[in-house]
Design a protein around this motif. Structure first.
Motif, PDB file in Angstrom:
ATOM      1  N   TYR A 143      42.698  39.777  50.475  1.00 10.02           N
ATOM      2  CA  TYR A 143      43.179  40.101  49.123  1.00 10.02           C
ATOM      3  C   TYR A 143      44.223  39.068  48.688  1.00 10.02           C
ATOM      4  O   TYR A 143      44.295  38.706  47.516  1.00 10.02           O
ATOM      5  N   CYS A 144      45.042  38.609  49.661  1.00 13.27           N
ATOM      6  CA  CYS A 144      46.011  37.535  49.363  1.00 13.27           C
ATOM      7  C   CYS A 144      45.241  36.264  49.010  1.00 13.27           C
ATOM      8  O   CYS A 144      45.617  35.528  48.086  1.00 13.27           O
TER       9      CYS A 144
ATOM     10  N   THR B 189      42.679  26.844  52.975  1.00 14.37           N
ATOM     11  CA  THR B 189      42.440  27.638  54.182  1.00 14.37           C
ATOM     12  C   THR B 189      41.468  28.754  53.812  1.00 14.37           C
ATOM     13  O   THR B 189      41.000  28.820  52.667  1.00 14.37           O
ATOM     14  N   THR B 190      41.170  29.615  54.745  1.00 18.94           N
ATOM     15  CA  THR B 190      40.318  30.777  54.477  1.00 18.94           C
ATOM     16  C   THR B 190      40.967  31.992  55.102  1.00 18.94           C
ATOM     17  O   THR B 190      41.768  31.869  56.033  1.00 18.94           O
ATOM     18  N   SER B 191      40.610  33.162  54.599  1.00 13.34           N
ATOM     19  CA  SER B 191      41.121  34.393  55.208  1.00 13.34           C
ATOM     20  C   SER B 191      40.460  34.566  56.582  1.00 13.34           C
ATOM     21  O   SER B 191      39.562  33.805  56.954  1.00 13.34           O
ATOM     22  N   SER B 192      40.900  35.570  57.300  1.00 17.82           N
ATOM     23  CA  SER B 192      40.405  35.809  58.662  1.00 17.82           C
ATOM     24  C   SER B 192      38.875  35.908  58.722  1.00 17.82           C
ATOM     25  O   SER B 192      38.242  36.432  57.804  1.00 17.82           O
TER      26      SER B 192
ATOM     27  N   ILE C 190      49.765  44.172  50.988  1.00 15.40           N
ATOM     28  CA  ILE C 190      49.920  42.771  50.606  1.00 15.40           C
ATOM     29  C   ILE C 190      48.625  42.309  49.951  1.00 15.40           C
ATOM     30  O   ILE C 190      47.566  42.852  50.263  1.00 15.40           O
ATOM     31  N   PRO C 191      48.705  41.359  49.035  1.00 11.05           N
ATOM     32  CA  PRO C 191      49.891  40.629  48.628  1.00 11.05           C
ATOM     33  C   PRO C 191      50.827  41.510  47.805  1.00 11.05           C
ATOM     34  O   PRO C 191      50.377  42.422  47.103  1.00 11.05           O
TER      35      PRO C 191
ATOM     36  N   PHE D 245      53.646  43.894  41.564  1.00 12.81           N
ATOM     37  CA  PHE D 245      52.341  44.461  41.917  1.00 12.81           C
ATOM     38  C   PHE D 245      52.040  44.207  43.392  1.00 12.81           C
ATOM     39  O   PHE D 245      52.619  43.303  44.008  1.00 12.81           O
ATOM     40  N   SER D 246      51.186  45.044  43.926  1.00 13.45           N
ATOM     41  CA  SER D 246      50.668  44.794  45.279  1.00 13.45           C
ATOM     42  C   SER D 246      49.163  44.964  45.244  1.00 13.45           C
ATOM     43  O   SER D 246      48.628  45.719  44.438  1.00 13.45           O
ATOM     44  N   GLY D 247      48.483  44.229  46.115  1.00 13.34           N
ATOM     45  CA  GLY D 247      47.023  44.242  46.116  1.00 13.34           C
ATOM     46  C   GLY D 247      46.489  43.123  45.235  1.00 13.34           C
ATOM     47  O   GLY D 247      47.262  42.353  44.652  1.00 13.34           O
ATOM     48  N   ALA D 248      45.173  43.044  45.172  1.00 18.96           N
ATOM     49  CA  ALA D 248      44.546  41.964  44.399  1.00 18.96           C
ATOM     50  C   ALA D 248      44.030  42.509  43.075  1.00 18.96           C
ATOM     51  O   ALA D 248      43.744  43.697  42.944  1.00 18.96           O
ATOM     52  N   MET D 249      43.929  41.616  42.088  1.00 14.68           N
ATOM     53  CA  MET D 249      43.465  42.013  40.756  1.00 14.68           C
ATOM     54  C   MET D 249      41.939  41.965  40.648  1.00 14.68           C
ATOM     55  O   MET D 249      41.374  42.373  39.639  1.00 14.68           O
ATOM     56  N   TYR D 250      41.297  41.422  41.671  1.00 10.87           N
ATOM     57  CA  TYR D 250      39.829  41.424  41.720  1.00 10.87           C
ATOM     58  C   TYR D 250      39.414  41.413  43.182  1.00 10.87           C
ATOM     59  O   TYR D 250      40.220  41.075  44.063  1.00 10.87           O
ATOM     60  N   LEU D 251      38.181  41.809  43.459  1.00  9.40           N
ATOM     61  CA  LEU D 251      37.738  41.886  44.851  1.00  9.40           C
ATOM     62  C   LEU D 251      37.383  40.493  45.383  1.00  9.40           C
ATOM     63  O   LEU D 251      36.764  39.687  44.670  1.00  9.40           O
TER      64      LEU D 251
END
Lengths: 136, 278
Positions: free
Chosen positions: B113-114, B137-140, B198-199, B209-215
């Protein structure tokens, strides 16, 4: 402890877990759960699979209904019905475990505890019915 | 005269099965253990390999492409498909070392989400200042939405005459410790990020805000360059999600800077979003 009491205790334990997860879903109460590479309740419970379809209803709400019915069937000694009901529950659990491991790559320990209660109720129902058949 | 043979007494019970009662439940448990093992194997086989990070030149090309998106395209997208998760908060105005309003970000490189949220953050913040040292970079690979393409704020610097941007990336993509928030930053998170998600982004203690605004699946499986290319098309799924999110972030920052700079904050789209922020 008789099979009936054990099934009721397992149902009540599963019910308590389901109520806790549902309350957390609808409130700002932080979830008590460690987070590491494998265990991550937040990741599981914030995923799109944590709600039933587009209803917004958390999966744990279905758990409340399921454990209430299983407690009632155990109290009423409806062994065949309990076996049928717990078979449906176990199949659902297997689907949810598949989603956790394969789709999300994370395990929610609260969900796993509830899944263990479903399995226990199924095993109790299976062994009781098998015992009845043997001694009939 | 012989007596008729005596009838054999019928057994009182059916013959008892030789299979012990515990065998079937044990077989069920063993079957479930096998299934779980199969699930783990499927997961292991289907976990994709992350793409290699871009070199400095290629990274700069992507950053330049996404930060040079025209104001007219951003205006055309408006809020797009972004989910407005920005909430007004109250507290003493948060300012940075130079006295400007501070935008504080807390996230982690593993977090998908970050990863999703950094795209619009970079686009929005670049309308008020300049980033340098951004790396791809990339997420996990083992988390949900694995290998989501993104950038990291770790090691990057940001300069602006309007705001200050402070970022904390707590872990790398393998969840090894990277940066630790200060006590003051932890207090902010405790106060405004009650869910602990997070984020987390705090706009000067005025909005958060926390979380992402889109998936993250909007950019899943795409290269950085492919995302940058998609953002040039206002009708693309990526533009609607990422540029829509960037406009929401821009509007929150404009609230902090008293609508400065005017060319950014006075646009119709930003003004319209500002009115919805409360």
């Amino acid at each position: 402890m008789t099979w009936q009491k054990l099934a009721v205790v397992a149902s009540v334990a599963g019910l308590a877990i389901s109520i806790y997860l549902t309350v957390v879903h609808y409130s700002t109460i932080p979830l008590a759960c460690p987070a590491n590479a494998v265990v991550n309740c937040e990741q599981v419970l914030s995923s799109r699979y944590a709600v039933i379809g587009d209803s917004g209803l958390p999966t744990s709400a279905a758990g409340i209904a399921w454990f209430l019915v299983s407690a009632a069937l155990a109290l009423l000694r409806r062994r065949r019905a309990l076996l049928a009901w717990s078979s449906i529950g176990l199949l659902t659990v297997l689907v949810l475990v598949y989603i956790e491991i394969v789709k999300l790559g994370a395990v929610c320990i609260w969900c796993t505890a509830a899944h263990a209660m479903v399995l226990l109720i199924f095993l109790i129902a299976l062994s009781r019915l098998q015992g009845d058949t043997v001694s009939a | 005269m012989s007596r008729p043979p005596a009838k054999r007494a019928r057994p009182m019970r059916k013959p008892v099965s030789r299979t012990p009662v515990w065998v079937l439940p044990l077989a069920v448990v063993a079957g479930i253990a096998l299934l779980v093992g199969a699930f783990l194997l499927i997961r292991w086989y289907t976990t994709p390999v992350p793409p290699s990070p871009l070199n400095v030149d290629a990274t700069q090309r992507v950053v330049t492409a996404i930060t040079a998106i025209s104001a007219s395209e951003l205006d055309a997208v408006g809020k797009g498909t972004a989910n407005n998760v920005i909430k007004p908060v109250s507290g003493t105005l948060l300012t940075g070392p130079n006295g400007h309003p501070e935008v504080f970000y807390l996230g982690a490189e593993y977090c998908p989400y970050c990863a999703a949220e950094r795209w619009p953050m970079i686009i929005a913040l670049s309308r008020f200042g300049t980033f340098s040292g951004l790396k791809t970079t990339t997420s996990s690979s083992t988390d949900v939405y694995p290998n989501t393409p993104t950038f990291t704020f770790h090691g990057a610097t940001y300069t602006s005459q309007y705001i200050e941007f402070v970022s904390v990336e707590t872990t790398d993509r393998d969840q090894n410790p990277l940066e630790t928030p200060t006590a003051a930053q932890q207090a902010l998170v405790k106060q405004y990020d009650t869910s602990g998600s997070i984020p987390f982004v705090d706009f000067g203690n005025r909005y958060a805000f926390s979380g992402a605004m889109y998936l993250p699946d909007v950019v899943s499986g795409m290269s950085w360059q492919a995302v940058a290319d998609a953002l040039q098309q206002p009708d693309s799924q990526q533009a609607k999600a990422i540029l829509g999110s960037a406009n929401l972030i821009t509007a929150a920052i404009c609230k902090l800077t008293a609508d400065q700079p005017a060319p950014v904050c006075s646009s119709a789209a930003i003004q319209a979003i500002e009115k919805t922020l409360g």
